[in-house]
Motif scaffolding. Sequence first.
Motif, mmCIF file in Angstrom:
data_model
loop_
_atom_site.group_PDB
_atom_site.id
_atom_site.type_symbol
_atom_site.label_atom_id
_atom_site.label_comp_id
_atom_site.label_asym_id
_atom_site.label_seq_id
_atom_site.Cartn_x
_atom_site.Cartn_y
_atom_site.Cartn_z
ATOM 1 N N ALA A 329 0.835 -1.200 0.000
ATOM 2 C CA ALA A 329 0.000 0.000 0.000
ATOM 3 C C ALA A 329 0.873 1.255 0.000
ATOM 4 C CB ALA A 329 -0.921 0.009 1.217
ATOM 5 N N ASP A 330 0.439 2.266 -0.765
ATOM 6 C CA ASP A 330 1.176 3.526 -0.816
ATOM 7 C C ASP A 330 0.656 4.486 0.259
ATOM 8 O OD1 ASP A 330 -1.266 4.299 -1.762
ATOM 9 O OD2 ASP A 330 -0.610 4.639 -3.825
ATOM 10 N N ASN A 331 1.132 5.715 0.212
ATOM 11 C CA ASN A 331 0.717 6.698 1.223
ATOM 12 C C ASN A 331 -0.745 7.085 1.092
ATOM 13 O OD1 ASN A 331 3.266 6.778 2.345
ATOM 14 N ND2 ASN A 331 3.973 8.430 0.995
ATOM 15 N N LYS A 353 -11.974 0.072 2.901
ATOM 16 C CA LYS A 353 -11.029 -0.268 3.960
ATOM 17 C C LYS A 353 -9.703 0.444 3.702
ATOM 18 C CE LYS A 353 -9.262 -2.556 7.448
ATOM 19 N NZ LYS A 353 -9.687 -2.288 8.845
ATOM 20 N N GLU A 354 -9.246 1.212 4.674
ATOM 21 C CA GLU A 354 -7.973 1.907 4.542
ATOM 22 C C GLU A 354 -6.843 0.991 4.993
ATOM 23 O OE1 GLU A 354 -7.931 5.594 6.545
ATOM 24 O OE2 GLU A 354 -9.488 6.521 5.292
ATOM 25 N N VAL A 355 -5.859 0.832 4.131
ATOM 26 C CA VAL A 355 -4.708 -0.017 4.418
ATOM 27 C C VAL A 355 -3.547 0.872 4.831
ATOM 28 C CG1 VAL A 355 -3.171 -1.781 3.503
ATOM 29 C CG2 VAL A 355 -5.526 -1.652 2.690
ATOM 30 N N PRO A 356 -2.921 0.617 5.963
ATOM 31 C CA PRO A 356 -1.786 1.452 6.380
ATOM 32 C C PRO A 356 -0.682 1.451 5.331
ATOM 33 C CG PRO A 356 -2.511 0.046 8.187
ATOM 34 C CD PRO A 356 -3.256 -0.410 6.971
ATOM 35 N N PRO A 357 -0.060 2.589 5.076
ATOM 36 C CA PRO A 357 1.018 2.642 4.084
ATOM 37 C C PRO A 357 2.139 1.675 4.426
ATOM 38 C CG PRO A 357 0.326 4.853 4.711
ATOM 39 C CD PRO A 357 -0.359 3.915 5.647
ATOM 40 N N GLY A 358 2.679 1.036 3.396
ATOM 41 C CA GLY A 358 3.758 0.068 3.575
ATOM 42 C C GLY A 358 3.308 -1.324 3.936
ATOM 43 N N THR A 359 2.004 -1.567 4.046
ATOM 44 C CA THR A 359 1.486 -2.893 4.395
ATOM 45 C C THR A 359 1.379 -3.759 3.143
ATOM 46 O OG1 THR A 359 0.213 -1.922 6.200
ATOM 47 C CG2 THR A 359 -0.392 -4.147 5.494
ATOM 48 N N GLU A 360 1.851 -4.994 3.228
ATOM 49 C CA GLU A 360 1.769 -5.922 2.100
ATOM 50 C C GLU A 360 0.397 -6.583 2.061
ATOM 51 O OE1 GLU A 360 5.047 -8.798 0.507
ATOM 52 O OE2 GLU A 360 3.766 -9.971 1.836
ATOM 53 N N VAL A 361 -0.200 -6.606 0.880
ATOM 54 C CA VAL A 361 -1.527 -7.188 0.674
ATOM 55 C C VAL A 361 -1.429 -8.192 -0.479
ATOM 56 C CG1 VAL A 361 -3.940 -6.718 0.104
ATOM 57 C CG2 VAL A 361 -2.636 -5.075 1.465
ATOM 58 N N ARG A 362 -2.092 -9.331 -0.332
ATOM 59 C CA ARG A 362 -2.126 -10.342 -1.381
ATOM 60 C C ARG A 362 -3.366 -10.135 -2.248
ATOM 61 N NH1 ARG A 362 -0.139 -16.012 1.485
ATOM 62 N NH2 ARG A 362 1.853 -15.185 2.298
ATOM 63 N N VAL A 363 -3.133 -9.997 -3.524
ATOM 64 C CA VAL A 363 -4.207 -9.781 -4.492
ATOM 65 C C VAL A 363 -4.357 -11.038 -5.335
ATOM 66 C CG1 VAL A 363 -5.011 -8.363 -6.412
ATOM 67 C CG2 VAL A 363 -3.724 -7.311 -4.531
ATOM 68 N N TYR A 364 -5.599 -11.438 -5.578
ATOM 69 C CA TYR A 364 -5.885 -12.647 -6.342
ATOM 70 C C TYR A 364 -6.769 -12.300 -7.538
ATOM 71 C CZ TYR A 364 -4.308 -14.944 -2.050
ATOM 72 O OH TYR A 364 -3.584 -15.340 -0.960
ATOM 73 N N VAL A 365 -6.437 -12.893 -8.670
ATOM 74 C CA VAL A 365 -7.281 -12.816 -9.862
ATOM 75 C C VAL A 365 -7.809 -14.217 -10.109
ATOM 76 C CG1 VAL A 365 -7.409 -12.250 -12.308
ATOM 77 C CG2 VAL A 365 -5.915 -10.925 -10.805
ATOM 78 N N THR A 366 -9.102 -14.420 -9.904
ATOM 79 C CA THR A 366 -9.688 -15.749 -10.017
ATOM 80 C C THR A 366 -9.774 -16.182 -11.475
ATOM 81 O OG1 THR A 366 -11.958 -14.922 -10.154
ATOM 82 C CG2 THR A 366 -11.033 -15.271 -7.951
ATOM 83 N N ARG A 367 -10.116 -17.442 -11.661
ATOM 84 C CA ARG A 367 -10.228 -17.977 -13.018
ATOM 85 C C ARG A 367 -11.286 -17.228 -13.824
ATOM 86 N NH1 ARG A 367 -13.992 -21.092 -15.061
ATOM 87 N NH2 ARG A 367 -13.570 -22.247 -16.992
#
Length: 420
Positions: A329-331, A353-367
């Motif tokens: 996540a960016d600033n 949902k606000e994600v704190p900057p610098g937090t790693e998030v897993r993104v999925y693209v389904t079939r």
Amino acid sequence: MKGLSDEYVASVIRKAVSAKLTTRQAAARLGVTRQYVNRLKKACSEGGATALRHGNEGRAPAWKTDKATEGAVVALYRGKYAGFNFSHFREKLLEEEGIGIGYRPPRRILTEAGIRSPKGRRKGRKARPGHPSGQRRERFGELLQIDASIHRWFGPGLPRAALHGAIDDATGTVMGLWFDREETLSGYCEMAWQILTKYGIPEAFYGDNRSIFGHGRAAGRGKATDRDARTGFRRMRRQLCIEPVATSVSQAKGRGERLRGTLQSRLVSEPRLRGIATIEEANRFLPSFTAGFNRRFPARPDMERSLFAPAPAPREIDFCLSAEFRRVADNGCSLGFDGSRNQLVDEETGEVKEVPPGTEVRVYVTRSGKRIAAFGGRIWGLVEAGRRKMEPRPKKPGRPRYVPGPDHPWRRYVLKAAKG
């Protein structure tokens, strides 16, 4: 009684009937058994010498084809069905052209016309060293051999494509086929979708040591190699509890290698016959081809002893066959993905949902193409972040504007310059 004339045989049998020769002597002269001589004596006594002739004498063989049919077979092979192997060509003659002949007549007709089978072997080739045959697994779904074959499936002048396929080791049933431009994770996922939705979850996948299944990397000096690295296929396999089996020896996957050879012989001809030249058209044709292939080479799997586990709901399968990405996540509390800025949103309430900057998030693209994200122990939707309208900042109150007086030195300099 090969090599003996009919007149000689008839004379010997007549002498045996009239007792001028014994049955043993007649059998010795004709080179047959005494039982056969007794049958000939009975036939000669009841029907005369003509009864000794074969019943098919003067008749055309049942397998013989006329000249018109032979000409049509040669013309069809040189035109519409050019490049088909002879067995596949015979099937097409019956299914498409209504010419019902056995396997040997087309081979004889085409060979006499100077046409050689594409599957024919060259004479004089040195025999390859043999190896023991692998023992089949005992139960349906116990082991599925998977691989991709890169070949010019749509013709010599068209680009190559990768055919992802799976075959059951116990029965030889083709479980799923899918075309892609290269050997890719999405190709194996589409193949797995066919298996999961039709049969269920197999016990094990038998693949090779390619990095798509689990990149081999050294775990440290003096330690074993880690062959279960984090890949998309490994994540999918672990979520479905499918055991991995891998080898680099092609002879160990004999059924998969033979399937690849059979498909390169049969499936290459089908797209050209139907005018299929793109991967999308070929993938729409594959289900009917797979069903016909399994009917042509029946395996009859024992479903009562099947080791396929019940598959989860389609929505869960769609998530298991997704591609995983990691973003930070960016600033602005948004994630960069696919060339745009995205935010996490609750799909039920629409809350962002606000994600704190610098937090790693897993993104999925389904079939199915849906984009979702995993954060905070739950699944969120992913939507493109809207651009915020920038409001003008209020000016800070400052000191009043200073205006020089009439006797300021600057004014005297300007007046002096104007007069001079």
